[in-house]
Design a protein around this motif. Structure first.
Motif, PDB file in Angstrom:
ATOM      1  N   GLU A 135      40.052  49.310  40.624  1.00 17.12           N
ATOM      2  CA  GLU A 135      40.826  49.132  41.346  1.00 17.12           C
ATOM      3  C   GLU A 135      42.002  48.156  40.455  1.00 17.12           C
ATOM      4  OE1 GLU A 135      40.631  47.787  44.865  1.00 17.12           O
ATOM      5  OE2 GLU A 135      38.618  49.463  45.262  1.00 17.12           O
ATOM      6  N   ALA A 136      41.934  47.191  39.911  1.00 18.94           N
ATOM      7  CA  ALA A 136      43.262  46.616  39.400  1.00 18.94           C
ATOM      8  C   ALA A 136      43.469  46.475  38.160  1.00 18.94           C
ATOM      9  CB  ALA A 136      42.777  45.125  39.722  1.00 18.94           C
ATOM     10  N   ALA A 175      42.686  37.988  40.327  1.00 18.68           N
ATOM     11  CA  ALA A 175      43.945  37.116  41.056  1.00 18.68           C
ATOM     12  C   ALA A 175      44.119  35.583  41.549  1.00 18.68           C
ATOM     13  CB  ALA A 175      43.936  37.428  42.822  1.00 18.68           C
ATOM     14  N   ALA A 176      42.594  34.593  41.444  1.00 21.30           N
ATOM     15  CA  ALA A 176      42.282  33.519  41.053  1.00 21.30           C
ATOM     16  C   ALA A 176      42.581  33.108  39.821  1.00 21.30           C
ATOM     17  CB  ALA A 176      40.532  33.045  41.815  1.00 21.30           C
ATOM     18  N   ARG A 210      33.957  46.443  37.754  1.00 21.45           N
ATOM     19  CA  ARG A 210      34.045  46.813  39.231  1.00 21.45           C
ATOM     20  C   ARG A 210      35.768  46.250  39.295  1.00 21.45           C
ATOM     21  NH1 ARG A 210      29.765  42.415  40.419  1.00 21.45           N
ATOM     22  NH2 ARG A 210      29.345  42.865  38.236  1.00 21.45           N
ATOM     23  N   LEU A 211      36.635  45.910  38.388  1.00 21.82           N
ATOM     24  CA  LEU A 211      38.036  45.932  38.642  1.00 21.82           C
ATOM     25  C   LEU A 211      38.530  46.879  38.458  1.00 21.82           C
ATOM     26  CD1 LEU A 211      38.071  43.074  35.629  1.00 21.82           C
ATOM     27  CD2 LEU A 211      37.740  42.833  37.824  1.00 21.82           C
ATOM     28  N   THR A 230      35.731  41.024  40.402  1.00 22.96           N
ATOM     29  CA  THR A 230      36.481  41.787  41.288  1.00 22.96           C
ATOM     30  C   THR A 230      37.686  41.631  40.836  1.00 22.96           C
ATOM     31  OG1 THR A 230      37.012  40.233  42.435  1.00 22.96           O
ATOM     32  CG2 THR A 230      34.194  41.315  42.564  1.00 22.96           C
ATOM     33  N   PRO A 231      39.273  41.929  41.980  1.00 25.38           N
ATOM     34  CA  PRO A 231      40.015  42.411  41.602  1.00 25.38           C
ATOM     35  C   PRO A 231      40.386  40.567  42.221  1.00 25.38           C
ATOM     36  CG  PRO A 231      40.108  44.336  42.347  1.00 25.38           C
ATOM     37  CD  PRO A 231      38.794  43.552  42.074  1.00 25.38           C
ATOM     38  N   ASP A 232      39.956  40.238  42.895  1.00 25.72           N
ATOM     39  CA  ASP A 232      40.017  38.982  44.208  1.00 25.72           C
ATOM     40  C   ASP A 232      40.053  38.047  42.526  1.00 25.72           C
ATOM     41  OD1 ASP A 232      40.181  37.787  45.934  1.00 25.72           O
ATOM     42  OD2 ASP A 232      38.684  36.814  45.696  1.00 25.72           O
ATOM     43  N   ASP A 233      38.561  37.682  41.873  1.00 25.65           N
ATOM     44  CA  ASP A 233      38.615  37.127  40.901  1.00 25.65           C
ATOM     45  C   ASP A 233      40.077  37.002  39.432  1.00 25.65           C
ATOM     46  OD1 ASP A 233      35.746  36.729  42.168  1.00 25.65           O
ATOM     47  OD2 ASP A 233      35.347  38.409  41.098  1.00 25.65           O
ATOM     48  N   ARG A 242      31.653  31.244  42.329  1.00 22.95           N
ATOM     49  CA  ARG A 242      32.323  30.724  43.187  1.00 22.95           C
ATOM     50  C   ARG A 242      31.903  31.418  44.359  1.00 22.95           C
ATOM     51  NH1 ARG A 242      37.921  32.961  43.794  1.00 22.95           N
ATOM     52  NH2 ARG A 242      37.848  34.853  43.710  1.00 22.95           N
ATOM     53  N   ALA A 243      31.720  32.778  44.002  1.00 20.16           N
ATOM     54  CA  ALA A 243      31.233  33.796  45.121  1.00 20.16           C
ATOM     55  C   ALA A 243      30.142  34.615  44.751  1.00 20.16           C
ATOM     56  CB  ALA A 243      32.860  34.973  45.052  1.00 20.16           C
TER      57      ALA A 243
END
Ligand SMILES: Nc1nc2c(ncn2[C@@H]2O[C@H](COP(=O)(O)OP(=O)(O)OP(=O)(O)O)[C@@H](O)[C@H]2O)c(=O)[nH]1
Ligand SMILES: O=C(O)[C@H](O)COP(=O)(O)O
Length: 288
Positions: free
Chosen positions: A30-31, A219-220, A27-28, A214-217, A161-162
C-alpha cells in the motif's frame, strides 16, 4: 571473524535469513510500489550486516561468524562486503505451514548445520531492522551471557514493537528450539524455551524492535535513526558506496556515540516524567 566454518566452537554465529528481494516486503504494497521494494530490502540488509560486522569487531571472542541464508543471488555481493558467508537455503518442507514456512525452514537448517559444527550458539536477526546498531547487538550478546565450554542452555529474545514478533533470537546451543516465526512468535519461542527447562531472557532494545513490515512501521522510521543505506534510500539519494569492514577504533567510536545518544534520550525522558510529577504534586507549579 571466522571465514566460514573454522573456529566456530567458542562463540556465536549470527544468522540472517533473506527472502528473494523481488518477493520481499509484500505487506508494504500500500505504501511502496513493487519496483521500490527490492531496493529497500537490500538497503536494510546492508545496514543489518554492517551493524553485525561492527559488533563482531567489538566482541571478537563472542560473535565469531555471520551467515546469510538465502536463495537471493543479489545477497552475495552485500554479504561479501561485510565479511558474511552465504549459505543456500533448504526448500521448505512440502505442505509447510503458513507464509513463514520458508523462514522457519531456513533458520532450522542453519541451526542444524551450526550444531553439527559444534558452535556454541546462534543469533538470528531478520534483515529488516534498519535501525539496529552495533551497540545494541553487543548489549544483546552481553545479556545472553559469556560462553563457556559445555555451558547450560540459554535463550535470549528481543521483541518486535508490534505483532508479538521475535526480532532477535539467541539460542545456545544453536538448535535448542525449533524456529516458530509468524505472528505472536515471541510467546511461542518463550514457551518453547520454558518447555525445555530454560527461562528465556527478554531483552528489549529500541532499534532492534522496529522491523519494517507495514506502512505503519515505515512511518515509525521518521522518529528513528536508520542506518546509512536505508537513510539514503529514504532521502532519495543514490546508494552509498559500501563502507569497508570497520576497524576496532571506528566501531568503538560508533558504540560510544550510540551509547551517548541513548543516555541523552533516557535523561530527557526522566526529566519529562519528573516535570509532570511535579506539576501533579504541586498544583499551579506549571507554567501553562
Ligand atoms: N531465507 C529465507 N528468508 C526469509 C523467508 N521469508 C522471510 N525471510 C526473511 O525473514 C525475515 C522476516 O521476514 P518477513 O518480514 O516475515 O517477510 P518479508 O518478505 O521481509 O515481508 P512480507 O513479504 O511482507 O512478509 C526477513 O529477513 C526476510 O527476508 C524465506 O522463505 N527464506
Ligand atoms: O515471528 C516474527 O517475528 C515474524 O513473523 C517474522 O518477522 P516479521 O515480523 O518481520 O514478519
Amino acid at each position: 571473524m571466522s571465514d566460514g566454518n573454522a573456529g566456530l566452537a567458542g562463540g556465536l554465529c549470527a544468522v540472517v535469513p533473506v527472502k528473494a528481494f523481488d518477493a520481499a516486503k509484500s505487506r508494504l504494497a500500500e505504501a511502496l510500489p513493487l519496483a521500490a521494494r527490492p531496493g529497500l530490502a537490500s538497503a536494510m540488509l546492508e545496514d543489518v550486516l554492517a551493524a553485525l560486522a561492527a559488533a563482531a569487531v567489538l566482541r571478537p571472542e563472542r560473535l565469531v561468524a555471520i551467515r546469510v541464508v538465502t536463495s537471493e543471488p543479489g545477497a552475495a555481493a552485500i554479504a561479501a562486503r561485510h565479511g558474511a558467508v552465504v549459505e543456500p537455503e533448504a526448500a521448505p518442507p512440502a505442505g509447510g505451514q503458513g507464509p513463514e514456512a520458508g523462514l522457519n525452514a531456513a533458520v532450522d537448517g542453519a541451526a542444524r548445520r551450526l550444531a553439527a559444527q559444534g558452535t556454541e550458539g546462534m543469533l538470528v536477526l531478520p534483515a529488516d531492522l534498519p535501525c539496529i546498531t552495533a551497540a545494541e547487538i553487543v548489549g544483546l550478546i552481553d545479556a545472553h551471557g559469556a560462553g563457556t565450554p559445555g555451558r547450560s542452555p540459554a535463550v535470549t529474545l528481543a521483541p518486535a514493537r508490534a505483532g508479538g514478533g521475535t526480532n532477535a533470537l539467541l539460542a545456545s546451543p544453536p538448535a535448542l528450539l525449533p524456529a516458530a516465526y509468524g505472528p505472536g512468535s515471541l510467546a511461542r519461542h518463550s514457551a518453547s524455551a520454558s518447555a525445555r527447562g530454560v527461562r528465556p531472557r527478554i531483552h528489549g532494545s529500541r532499534g532492534i524492535a522496529l522491523d519494517i513490515d507495514t506502512p505503519d512501521d515505515l512511518a515509525a522510521l521518521a522518529g528513528m535513526q536508520p542506518g546509512p543505506c536505508t537513510a539514503r534510500l529514504l532521502a532519495g539519494e543514490p546508494a552509498l558506496a559500501a563502507d569497508p569492514v570497520p576497524d576496532a577504533e571506528a566501531a568503538r567510536r560508533a558504540e560510544a556515540q550510540a551509547a551517548a545518544q541513548e543516555q541523552a534520550a533516557a535523561a530527557k525522558e526522566r526529566l519529562g516524567a519528573l516535570w509532570s510529577m511535579l506539576r501533579t504534586a504541586v498544583p499551579g507549579s506549571g507554567r501553562s
